[in-house]
Design a protein around this motif. Structure first.
Motif, PDB file in Angstrom:
ATOM      1  N   PHE A 134       0.822  -1.208   0.000  1.00 29.50           N
ATOM      2  CA  PHE A 134       0.000   0.000   0.000  1.00 29.50           C
ATOM      3  C   PHE A 134       0.853   1.253   0.000  1.00 29.50           C
ATOM      4  N   HIS A 135       1.971   1.236   0.701  1.00 28.67           N
ATOM      5  CA  HIS A 135       2.815   2.429   0.732  1.00 28.67           C
ATOM      6  C   HIS A 135       3.413   2.693  -0.651  1.00 28.67           C
ATOM      7  N   SER A 136       3.829   1.654  -1.348  1.00 35.21           N
ATOM      8  CA  SER A 136       4.375   1.827  -2.689  1.00 35.21           C
ATOM      9  C   SER A 136       3.299   2.333  -3.644  1.00 35.21           C
ATOM     10  N   LEU A 137       2.098   1.752  -3.562  1.00 35.28           N
ATOM     11  CA  LEU A 137       1.011   2.173  -4.440  1.00 35.28           C
ATOM     12  C   LEU A 137       0.589   3.610  -4.166  1.00 35.28           C
ATOM     13  N   SER A 138       0.540   3.998  -2.892  1.00 32.50           N
ATOM     14  CA  SER A 138       0.131   5.364  -2.561  1.00 32.50           C
ATOM     15  C   SER A 138       1.147   6.377  -3.048  1.00 32.50           C
ATOM     16  N   LEU A 337       2.858  16.696   4.885  1.00 28.12           N
ATOM     17  CA  LEU A 337       2.300  15.916   3.777  1.00 28.12           C
ATOM     18  C   LEU A 337       2.910  14.517   3.739  1.00 28.12           C
ATOM     19  N   HIS A 338       4.187  14.423   4.059  1.00 31.40           N
ATOM     20  CA  HIS A 338       4.853  13.123   4.139  1.00 31.40           C
ATOM     21  C   HIS A 338       4.185  12.234   5.188  1.00 31.40           C
ATOM     22  N   LEU A 339       3.925  12.800   6.355  1.00 27.08           N
ATOM     23  CA  LEU A 339       3.299  12.042   7.431  1.00 27.08           C
ATOM     24  C   LEU A 339       1.869  11.659   7.070  1.00 27.08           C
ATOM     25  N   ILE A 340       1.137  12.567   6.421  1.00 24.20           N
ATOM     26  CA  ILE A 340      -0.240  12.274   6.008  1.00 24.20           C
ATOM     27  C   ILE A 340      -0.264  11.114   5.025  1.00 24.20           C
ATOM     28  N   LEU A 341       0.667  11.127   4.070  1.00 28.59           N
ATOM     29  CA  LEU A 341       0.727  10.055   3.077  1.00 28.59           C
ATOM     30  C   LEU A 341       0.967   8.704   3.738  1.00 28.59           C
ATOM     31  N   SER A 345      -1.645   5.431   4.059  1.00 27.12           N
ATOM     32  CA  SER A 345      -1.191   4.115   3.598  1.00 27.12           C
ATOM     33  C   SER A 345      -1.311   3.082   4.711  1.00 27.12           C
ATOM     34  N   PHE A 346      -0.896   3.459   5.908  1.00 29.46           N
ATOM     35  CA  PHE A 346      -0.920   2.511   7.019  1.00 29.46           C
ATOM     36  C   PHE A 346      -2.353   2.140   7.395  1.00 29.46           C
ATOM     37  N   GLN A 347      -3.247   3.111   7.422  1.00 25.28           N
ATOM     38  CA  GLN A 347      -4.623   2.816   7.806  1.00 25.28           C
ATOM     39  C   GLN A 347      -5.317   1.940   6.772  1.00 25.28           C
ATOM     40  N   LEU A 348      -5.073   2.194   5.489  1.00 24.62           N
ATOM     41  CA  LEU A 348      -5.643   1.335   4.459  1.00 24.62           C
ATOM     42  C   LEU A 348      -5.041  -0.068   4.518  1.00 24.62           C
ATOM     43  N   ALA A 349      -3.729  -0.142   4.786  1.00 22.68           N
ATOM     44  CA  ALA A 349      -3.086  -1.451   4.923  1.00 22.68           C
ATOM     45  C   ALA A 349      -3.642  -2.199   6.122  1.00 22.68           C
ATOM     46  N   ILE A 375     -12.470   3.380   5.313  1.00 25.34           N
ATOM     47  CA  ILE A 375     -12.217   3.494   3.888  1.00 25.34           C
ATOM     48  C   ILE A 375     -12.165   4.947   3.454  1.00 25.34           C
ATOM     49  N   ARG A 376     -13.091   5.774   3.938  1.00 26.61           N
ATOM     50  CA  ARG A 376     -13.173   7.172   3.503  1.00 26.61           C
ATOM     51  C   ARG A 376     -11.956   7.963   3.959  1.00 26.61           C
ATOM     52  N   GLU A 377     -11.399   7.605   5.134  1.00 25.08           N
ATOM     53  CA  GLU A 377     -10.245   8.370   5.599  1.00 25.08           C
ATOM     54  C   GLU A 377      -8.989   7.964   4.868  1.00 25.08           C
TER      55      GLU A 377
END
Length: 377
Positions: A134-138, A337-341, A345-349, A375-377
């Motif tokens: 997920f981190h790579s895809l994001s 922005l780095h931390l938000i990204l 990624s972590f929450q979706l993972a 999902i929305r966040e």
């Protein structure tokens, strides 16, 4: 509990087949990354090449973490803790296991519990793998959206070479700053009052966040500050390179991002009700950053209005400065922005991992509202 079949009792052709597929997949991925690196080098995209190397290094770190878990799986399970500790901060309540491996049974005989069972270690390895994906895809998605946004600006850049644009921004023309498009957009009744400016800039980020007039004005200010009037500098190429360099900052991980991951897992205990507040932290920070960026553009217009005595020549000349940013540091916004990204990624993972390992209606998200929020966040 039935004992799993070991390699001693597994056909050699089965082991060789699995290893063959793993090797082929690994070689294929490595070859794709190598081709991508060659492409960036050929196109002299140094920033993207460095970002790619950073992503590969982060994947290596995650892979090394997973390898450490494999090696230390048995040792971790041998660590025994008091039962009271083992029954605290549980993500799910009312769930107990009747199957124990050898290490857990030894802790059970001592009236204690294992720090982390071997099954739990293996489940944690799944989380690390999903996080890497997920981190790579994001990261790729973020860069792609940025490039898609700038394609819209290419037509604006082409417009600056037309006679109509040059006539309307003729430096020999004198105008009132309130009569310019930039002044009409930002010099409103709310711009002079901080309490009114905040909600206005907050709402503005949701529609037409980067308008044509803002692009033209910021472009003009940059060219005048670095090259002077009549420059043919390719501003579009410059911002593309700037995006690539900024992308190299927001990809990867840092101690702060890993600290968030630890806190996220810690507050996942049942009593914290983290689904009601933790997923909203990245959204809140994103809204604050968006509001700040809109506020900076408005403040530059106000500052120019105060220093121009109402009359200007040609286009509005804004002067970017670090004092518009928090703590006089533009890089702070970039790190946010780095931390938000990473948080997204972590929450979706984490959501995908819990869905795959424990089911959609597990204790991690019992209600439909929990799933929607995740999902929305």
């Amino acid at each position: 509990m039935a004992e799993d079949t070991t390699l001693e009792k597994t056909p050699t052709w089965a082991v060789a087949t699995v290893c063959l597929f793993l090797i082929l997949i690994s070689i294929f991925i490595e070859h794709l990354l190598h081709l991508l690196s060659q492409y960036f080098n050929k196109k002299k995209r140094k920033a993207l090449f460095q970002a790619l190397n950073k992503i590969k290094s982060e994947l290596m770190v995650l892979g090394f973490m997973s390898l450490l878990l494999v090696v230390s799986e048995k040792s971790i399970a041998k660590i025994c803790i008091p039962i009271s500790y083992a029954q605290s901060f549980l993500p799910c309540t009312g769930i107990s296991s009747t199957d124990f491996d050898e290490e857990e049974a030894k802790c059970e005989q001592q009236g204690k519990a294992s720090l982390l069972s071997r099954k739990g270690v293996r489940q944690l390895q799944y989380l690390i793998f999903v996080l890497a994906c997920f981190h790579s895809l994001s990261c790729v998605l973020t860069f792609s959206l940025g490039m898609a946004k700038m394609r819209k600006w290419e037509s604006w850049e082409a417009e600056t070479r037309t006679l109509q644009y040059q006539f309307s921004n003729d430096p020999r023309r004198f105008r009132l700053i309130h009569e310019t498009s930039f002044g009409k957009r930002h010099l409103r009744f709310w711009s002079e009052h901080r309490l009114l400016r905040f909600p206005a800039t907050f709402l503005r980020q949701f529609y037409n966040s980067v308008s044509k007039v803002d692009y033209f004005t910021l472009r003009h200010g940059f060219l005048m500050a670095h090259f002077g009037e009549g420059s043919n500098f390719d501003f579009q190429k410059f911002i593309k390179r700037a995006l690539e360099e900024d992308f190299g900052v927001v990809v990867g991980t840092s101690p702060w991002t890993w600290m968030f991951a630890i806190l996220f897992m810690f507050f996942n205990a049942h009593g914290f009700h983290n689904y009601l507040w933790l997923p909203f932290i990245p959204l809140l920070k994103l809204l604050i950053v968006g509001t700040k960026l809109q506020s900076i553009i408005t403040r530059m217009c106000i500052e120019r209005d105060e220093n121009s005595h109402l009359v200007i020549r040609g286009n509005v000349l804004v002067t970017p400065s670090d004092h518009f940013f928090w703590f006089f540091s533009p890089k702070l916004l970039l790190h946010l922005l780095h931390l938000i990204l990473f948080q997204n990624s972590f929450q979706l993972a984490f959501f995908t991992w819990t869905w795959y390992k424990f089911g959609m209606r597990s204790c991690f998200h019992r209600n439909t509202e929990d799933i929607v929020i995740r999902i929305r966040e």
